[in-house]
Enzyme design. Structure first.
Site, PDB file in Angstrom:
ATOM      1  N   SER A   1      -5.524  -2.685  -8.596  1.00 41.42           N
ATOM      2  CA  SER A   1      -4.482  -1.779  -8.342  1.00 41.42           C
ATOM      3  C   SER A   1      -2.853  -1.352  -8.901  1.00 41.42           C
ATOM      4  O   SER A   1      -2.594  -0.063  -8.610  1.00 41.42           O
ATOM      5  CB  SER A   1      -4.138  -2.174  -6.689  1.00 41.42           C
ATOM      6  OG  SER A   1      -3.497  -3.731  -7.061  1.00 41.42           O
TER       7      SER A   1
ATOM      8  N   PRO B   1      -2.012  -9.980  -4.955  1.00 41.04           N
ATOM      9  CA  PRO B   1      -2.062 -10.509  -5.739  1.00 41.04           C
ATOM     10  C   PRO B   1      -1.160 -10.535  -6.709  1.00 41.04           C
ATOM     11  O   PRO B   1      -0.923 -11.035  -7.760  1.00 41.04           O
ATOM     12  CB  PRO B   1      -3.453 -10.862  -6.377  1.00 41.04           C
ATOM     13  CG  PRO B   1      -4.211  -9.323  -6.162  1.00 41.04           C
ATOM     14  CD  PRO B   1      -3.809  -8.586  -5.104  1.00 41.04           C
ATOM     15  N   GLY B   2      -0.433  -9.356  -6.487  1.00 44.69           N
ATOM     16  CA  GLY B   2       0.800  -8.810  -7.144  1.00 44.69           C
ATOM     17  C   GLY B   2       0.382  -7.850  -8.294  1.00 44.69           C
ATOM     18  O   GLY B   2       1.775  -7.465  -8.870  1.00 44.69           O
TER      19      GLY B   2
ATOM     20  N   ASP C   1       5.242 -10.383   6.947  1.00 44.06           N
ATOM     21  CA  ASP C   1       4.614  -9.401   7.605  1.00 44.06           C
ATOM     22  C   ASP C   1       5.525  -7.953   6.573  1.00 44.06           C
ATOM     23  O   ASP C   1       6.787  -7.648   7.209  1.00 44.06           O
ATOM     24  CB  ASP C   1       4.718  -9.359   9.247  1.00 44.06           C
ATOM     25  CG  ASP C   1       3.530  -8.160   9.002  1.00 44.06           C
ATOM     26  OD1 ASP C   1       3.000  -7.235   8.699  1.00 44.06           O
ATOM     27  OD2 ASP C   1       3.603  -7.701  10.546  1.00 44.06           O
TER      28      ASP C   1
ATOM     29  N   LYS D   1      -4.479   6.114   3.621  1.00 38.25           N
ATOM     30  CA  LYS D   1      -5.858   5.302   3.719  1.00 38.25           C
ATOM     31  C   LYS D   1      -6.325   6.283   4.625  1.00 38.25           C
ATOM     32  O   LYS D   1      -5.950   6.717   6.228  1.00 38.25           O
ATOM     33  CB  LYS D   1      -6.006   3.727   3.962  1.00 38.25           C
ATOM     34  CG  LYS D   1      -5.317   2.832   3.959  1.00 38.25           C
ATOM     35  CD  LYS D   1      -5.679   2.871   2.043  1.00 38.25           C
ATOM     36  CE  LYS D   1      -4.635   1.264   1.424  1.00 38.25           C
ATOM     37  NZ  LYS D   1      -4.946   1.774   0.010  1.00 38.25           N
TER      38      LYS D   1
END
Length: 349
Positions: A184, A218-219, A256, A301
């Site tokens: 990503s 994951p960053g 969140d 999306k």
């Protein structure tokens, strides 16, 4: 045939066709789109392509990786001599500064890469001999694009360097860095390259700026921001890769992303959370409306059906609920899949 040629992601031809049709109608131009599912390109036929291309700036098009003015469509080419009919079709055109021989980025187009390359090697000197192409590449002059659709079928088109993608097929070639936490990261790298120009990148991405990455784990996007010198609050209940934290520029907050808000205004907010696009658009609008950030990049999306309609709805909803003048740019990037990437930044005064 007079018209526009657009390249797009395979499977998104209906979306680009609908976008061409709607935007042309809004600009007062009649025409119709021609395409086939999974072809990777769309032709939009109209009477005055030169005027239409000015009315539809490339930067405003969402589903087009590339926008070109169609010069000729050559069918039933003699495979023993493709060059002669191409030279004939180009007679009378202004001189070009560069030649790109391409193929659609599709399952049927990719096997044509070798043919496109060899044709370019033969066509380039023929064009120069005929005085149709400068002796050396000149980036200030229009580009000639030859798109090989099949062995006996080619599209000849013209690209304005100031109003088209500079990359072959409209695809910036980015390499996956060994330290990137996820693929990503390429999406945000491409977004910064495509949605911001060089001057904007220099002024809007400066060391020690502060950013939030919503749904960071994951960053990947956090890692890209730190490489530009930004300090990042990474918001996610999931873990980040250890080497991202080791930069000393990241604060990981387990929260969140849809409910967290910063204690003070930030320079940037980025978001690649998997959620309904309207919900994301509304939350992103809240960030801009409340002044929690100055600039934002986020992904929407898209559903499997009515993707052009959903795109328009979400961008309109975002613009309305942000309640402030913004420059909004959106693209379906090469590294995107069923999504578009949106940039929002304060409109110039």
């Amino acid at each position: 045939m007079d018209g526009l040629l657009g390249y797009c992601r395979q499977g998104f031809e209906p979306e680009l066709a609908a976008e061409f049709t709607d935007r042309a109608a809004q600009a007062g131009f009649a025409g119709y789109a021609r395409t086939q599912r999974d072809s990777g390109h769309v032709l939009f036929a109209c009477e005055n392509a030169e005027a239409l291309t000015k009315a539809l700036p490339f930067r405003d098009l969402i589903f087009a990786r590339q926008k070109l003015r169609l010069l000729a469509e050559l069918k039933d080419l003699d495979t023993s001599d493709r060059i002669t009919p191409m030279l004939e079709a180009l007679r009378g055109q202004p001189r070009f500064g560069e030649l790109l021989t391409e193929h659609p980025d599709s399952d049927s187009g990719k096997p044509l890469a070798g043919l496109a390359r060899s044709l370019g090697n033969a066509l380039r000197p023929a064009l120069r001999k005929a005085g149709m192409l400068t002796a050396q590449d000149n980036p200030r002059l229009p580009r000639l694009h030859v798109c090989i659709v099949a062995g006996n079928h080619a599209l000849l088109a013209c690209g304005d360097p100031a109003d088209s993608s500079p990359w072959p097929l409209g695809i910036p070639r980015l390499r996956m860095h060994a330290d990137a936490p996820s693929r990503s990261a390429l999406k945000l790298e491409e977004a910064l390259l495509v949605l911001l120009d060089e001057r904007e990148r220099a002024s809007l991405l400066r060391e020690h700026m502060r950013a939030a990455d919503l749904g960071a784990a994951p960053g990947g996007w956090t890692w890209v921001l730190t490489r530009h010198g930004l300090r990042v609050q990474a918001i996610d209940n999931g873990p980040l890769r250890e080497h991202v934290m080791d930069t000393g520029m990241v604060e990981h907050l387990r929260a969140d992303g849809f409910t967290w808000q910063p204690k003070q205004a930030l320079d940037w907010m980025v978001c690649d959370m998997v959620e309904q696009p309207r919900r994301v658009a509304e939350r992103m609008a809240t960030w801009l409306r409340e002044g929690w950030c100055r600039h934002a990049i986020f992904n929407l999306k898209l559903p499997m059906k009515k993707r052009w309609q959903e795109t328009q709805l979400c961008l309109d909803l975002f613009a309305q609920q942000a309640q402030r003048p913004l420059t909004i740019r959106a693209k379906q990037l090469y590294h995107d899949r069923e999504e578009i990437t949106v940039l929002a930044t304060p409109a110039p005064r």
